[in-house]
Design a protein around this motif. Structure first.
Motif, PDB file in Angstrom:
ATOM      1  N   HIS A 134       0.848  -1.192   0.000  1.00 29.20           N
ATOM      2  CA  HIS A 134       0.000   0.000   0.000  1.00 29.20           C
ATOM      3  C   HIS A 134       0.888   1.248   0.000  1.00 29.20           C
ATOM      4  CE1 HIS A 134      -3.251   2.745   0.953  1.00 29.20           C
ATOM      5  NE2 HIS A 134      -2.554   3.177   1.996  1.00 29.20           N
ATOM      6  N   ASP A 135       0.549   2.199  -0.816  1.00 30.07           N
ATOM      7  CA  ASP A 135       1.325   3.437  -0.913  1.00 30.07           C
ATOM      8  C   ASP A 135       0.869   4.408   0.173  1.00 30.07           C
ATOM      9  OD1 ASP A 135       2.872   5.539  -1.603  1.00 30.07           O
ATOM     10  OD2 ASP A 135       1.828   6.027  -3.475  1.00 30.07           O
ATOM     11  N   HIS A 136       1.749   4.632   1.157  1.00 26.77           N
ATOM     12  CA  HIS A 136       1.433   5.531   2.266  1.00 26.77           C
ATOM     13  C   HIS A 136       1.921   6.958   2.015  1.00 26.77           C
ATOM     14  CE1 HIS A 136       0.013   2.461   5.118  1.00 26.77           C
ATOM     15  NE2 HIS A 136       0.959   1.682   4.608  1.00 26.77           N
ATOM     16  N   SER A 137       2.489   7.232   0.860  1.00 27.64           N
ATOM     17  CA  SER A 137       3.069   8.550   0.609  1.00 27.64           C
ATOM     18  C   SER A 137       2.079   9.704   0.788  1.00 27.64           C
ATOM     19  CB  SER A 137       3.677   8.596  -0.795  1.00 27.64           C
ATOM     20  OG  SER A 137       4.732   7.671  -0.912  1.00 27.64           O
ATOM     21  N   PRO A 138       0.855   9.625   0.265  1.00 22.73           N
ATOM     22  CA  PRO A 138      -0.087  10.738   0.463  1.00 22.73           C
ATOM     23  C   PRO A 138      -0.371  11.013   1.937  1.00 22.73           C
ATOM     24  CG  PRO A 138      -0.847   9.312  -1.298  1.00 22.73           C
ATOM     25  CD  PRO A 138       0.287   8.601  -0.633  1.00 22.73           C
ATOM     26  N   GLU A 139      -0.593   9.914   2.714  1.00 18.25           N
ATOM     27  CA  GLU A 139      -0.843  10.105   4.152  1.00 18.25           C
ATOM     28  C   GLU A 139       0.390  10.684   4.844  1.00 18.25           C
ATOM     29  OE1 GLU A 139      -3.152   6.257   3.107  1.00 18.25           O
ATOM     30  OE2 GLU A 139      -1.304   7.268   2.503  1.00 18.25           O
ATOM     31  N   LEU A 140       1.566  10.216   4.415  1.00 21.48           N
ATOM     32  CA  LEU A 140       2.806  10.696   5.029  1.00 21.48           C
ATOM     33  C   LEU A 140       2.994  12.192   4.810  1.00 21.48           C
ATOM     34  CD1 LEU A 140       5.520  10.381   6.400  1.00 21.48           C
ATOM     35  CD2 LEU A 140       6.471   9.595   4.232  1.00 21.48           C
ATOM     36  N   LEU A 141       2.796  12.662   3.594  1.00 18.33           N
ATOM     37  CA  LEU A 141       2.979  14.086   3.309  1.00 18.33           C
ATOM     38  C   LEU A 141       1.970  14.930   4.071  1.00 18.33           C
ATOM     39  CD1 LEU A 141       3.748  14.052  -0.529  1.00 18.33           C
ATOM     40  CD2 LEU A 141       5.332  14.421   1.369  1.00 18.33           C
ATOM     41  N   LYS A 142       0.746  14.448   4.156  1.00 16.52           N
ATOM     42  CA  LYS A 142      -0.272  15.189   4.901  1.00 16.52           C
ATOM     43  C   LYS A 142       0.110  15.279   6.376  1.00 16.52           C
ATOM     44  CE  LYS A 142      -5.247  15.204   5.892  1.00 16.52           C
ATOM     45  NZ  LYS A 142      -6.540  14.505   5.658  1.00 16.52           N
ATOM     46  N   LEU A 143       0.582  14.168   6.926  1.00 20.23           N
ATOM     47  CA  LEU A 143       0.978  14.158   8.330  1.00 20.23           C
ATOM     48  C   LEU A 143       2.239  14.996   8.556  1.00 20.23           C
ATOM     49  CD1 LEU A 143      -0.154  12.747  10.859  1.00 20.23           C
ATOM     50  CD2 LEU A 143       1.575  10.981  10.551  1.00 20.23           C
ATOM     51  N   ALA A 144       3.165  14.966   7.589  1.00 27.88           N
ATOM     52  CA  ALA A 144       4.390  15.756   7.709  1.00 27.88           C
ATOM     53  C   ALA A 144       4.087  17.252   7.719  1.00 27.88           C
ATOM     54  CB  ALA A 144       5.342  15.412   6.565  1.00 27.88           C
ATOM     55  N   LYS A 145       3.108  17.688   6.921  1.00 26.25           N
ATOM     56  CA  LYS A 145       2.722  19.098   6.917  1.00 26.25           C
ATOM     57  C   LYS A 145       2.187  19.518   8.278  1.00 26.25           C
ATOM     58  CE  LYS A 145       1.621  19.390   1.968  1.00 26.25           C
ATOM     59  NZ  LYS A 145       0.548  19.583   0.965  1.00 26.25           N
ATOM     60  N   LYS A 146       1.383  18.661   8.865  1.00 27.56           N
ATOM     61  CA  LYS A 146       0.834  18.968  10.189  1.00 27.56           C
ATOM     62  C   LYS A 146       1.941  19.021  11.235  1.00 27.56           C
ATOM     63  CE  LYS A 146      -2.679  17.418  13.498  1.00 27.56           C
ATOM     64  NZ  LYS A 146      -3.726  16.389  13.786  1.00 27.56           N
ATOM     65  N   THR A 147       2.875  18.081  11.158  1.00 31.54           N
ATOM     66  CA  THR A 147       3.989  18.063  12.111  1.00 31.54           C
ATOM     67  C   THR A 147       4.872  19.294  11.938  1.00 31.54           C
ATOM     68  OG1 THR A 147       3.981  15.648  11.893  1.00 31.54           O
ATOM     69  CG2 THR A 147       5.833  16.640  13.043  1.00 31.54           C
ATOM     70  N   LEU A 148       5.118  19.679  10.693  1.00 29.81           N
ATOM     71  CA  LEU A 148       5.934  20.859  10.430  1.00 29.81           C
ATOM     72  C   LEU A 148       5.263  22.121  10.965  1.00 29.81           C
ATOM     73  CD1 LEU A 148       8.412  22.166   9.161  1.00 29.81           C
ATOM     74  CD2 LEU A 148       7.212  22.187   6.970  1.00 29.81           C
ATOM     75  N   THR A 149       3.943  22.196  10.839  1.00 25.18           N
ATOM     76  CA  THR A 149       3.210  23.342  11.379  1.00 25.18           C
ATOM     77  C   THR A 149       3.392  23.430  12.890  1.00 25.18           C
ATOM     78  OG1 THR A 149       1.550  23.232   9.618  1.00 25.18           O
ATOM     79  CG2 THR A 149       0.936  24.397  11.622  1.00 25.18           C
TER      80      THR A 149
END
Length: 305
Positions: A134-149
């Motif tokens: 399963h490709d988790h890249s979309p979820e990862l980028l979304k979560l990374a944006k939240k973490t960066l914020t």
């Protein structure tokens, strides 16, 4: 703009749940994804990534995301991916079992001494055979944006604390400079009186006698030279100018760490010169106190982006 510290920490976790069909075909479809970002001070932007093998392809996108908002600091990004399925053990399909049996027979025809497949071997191989990644890249980028914020918010809070501390220290430096200004004229008058007294003693004059005009002129000349030698007006003016610039930079915010570094060097230079020109214990103490405050400012400026 805000003042940002280079020190910060943020972590966010999220569960990724797929449809029943996806879950059936991919045992790791239900998983917990976690992103952790920590940063400390550095002269430049230094990024380090700790990613699971199945998420390595997302590193370029993560790097682009971070460089878009971070300018300086040593930043470490850790990503974790854990399965939340009740069990990864599933009954192998008939096709998979048939394929494993055929492969085992083929191998034994060439290697008769080869050990037979155990149940554990069959389950492990069948799971890998049936699993559809399963490709988790979309979820990862979304979560990374939240973490960066959240990281930026933490760095902003720390930056505000540092700015308040720096403004307090610049205020103390101004107070010390204000104390030093009236000391110089007073020292000049005291030295002038000493010169006149020494001339009187040297010429063996009584207190009632009139000091020759040439002696008075020489005393005034010596006093003037002394005043020029200990004059710190230029140093105080430049120091005040540097302090004003520091306050202005802190008020404007943004990427100001390197400019503050330069101003701290200039403050050190003026405080050292003031100390070298010191003609009294009071001025020496003021110079030392200034150096202590400037060093405190320098240590904290190292953490500002």
């Amino acid at each position: 703009m805000s003042v940002y510290s280079m020190t910060g920490y943020a972590t966010v976790q999220s569960s990724t749940a797929q449809s029943a069909l996806e879950t059936e075909s991919s045992p790791d479809a239900n998983s917990r994804l976690g992103v952790e970002i920590r940063s400390v001070n550095s002269r430049f932007l230094d990024l380090a990534f700790r990613l699971p093998d199945e998420l390595r392809q997302a590193e370029p996108a993560l790097r682009e995301l971070l460089t878009g908002q971070l300018k300086r600091g040593k930043v470490e990004v850790r990503v974790s991916l854990e399965s939340t399925s009740a069990s990864n053990l599933r009954a192998p399909s008939s096709a998979t079992l048939q394929r494993l049996g055929s492969l085992e027979d083929s191998i034994k025809s060439w290697l008769p001494q080869a050990a037979a497949l155990s149940v554990a071997d069959v389950l492990r191989l069948a799971t890998n055979e049936d699993k559809k990644p399963h490709d988790h890249s979309p979820e990862l980028l979304k979560l990374a944006k939240k973490t960066l914020t959240e990281l930026m918010a933490a760095r902003e809070r720390e930056g505000a604390r540092l700015a308040d501390m720096l403004l307090d220290r610049t205020g103390q430096l101004r107070a010390l400079a204000k104390l030093a200004v009236p000391m110089v004229p007073k020292l000049v008058e005291q030295q002038k009186a000493r010169f006149l007294e020494r001339w009187k003693e040297a010429m063996a004059l009584s207190e009632s006698a009139t000091l020759p005009e040439i002696a008075q002129d020489r005393a005034l000349t010596e006093a003037t030279a002394f005043a020029i030698r200990i004059d710190v007006a230029e140093e105080i003016t430049r120091l005040s100018s540097h302090l004003d610039e520091i306050d202005r930079l802190l008020a404007d915010g943004g990427e100001l760490g390197k400019r503050l570094d330069f101003l701290i060097q200039e403050l050190h230079r003026e405080a050292n010169t003031l100390g070298s020109k010191s003609a009294s214990l009071e001025l020496t103490r003021i110079s030392v106190d200034m150096k202590v405050l400037i060093e405190q400012i320098r240590e904290q400026v190292q953490n500002i982006e």
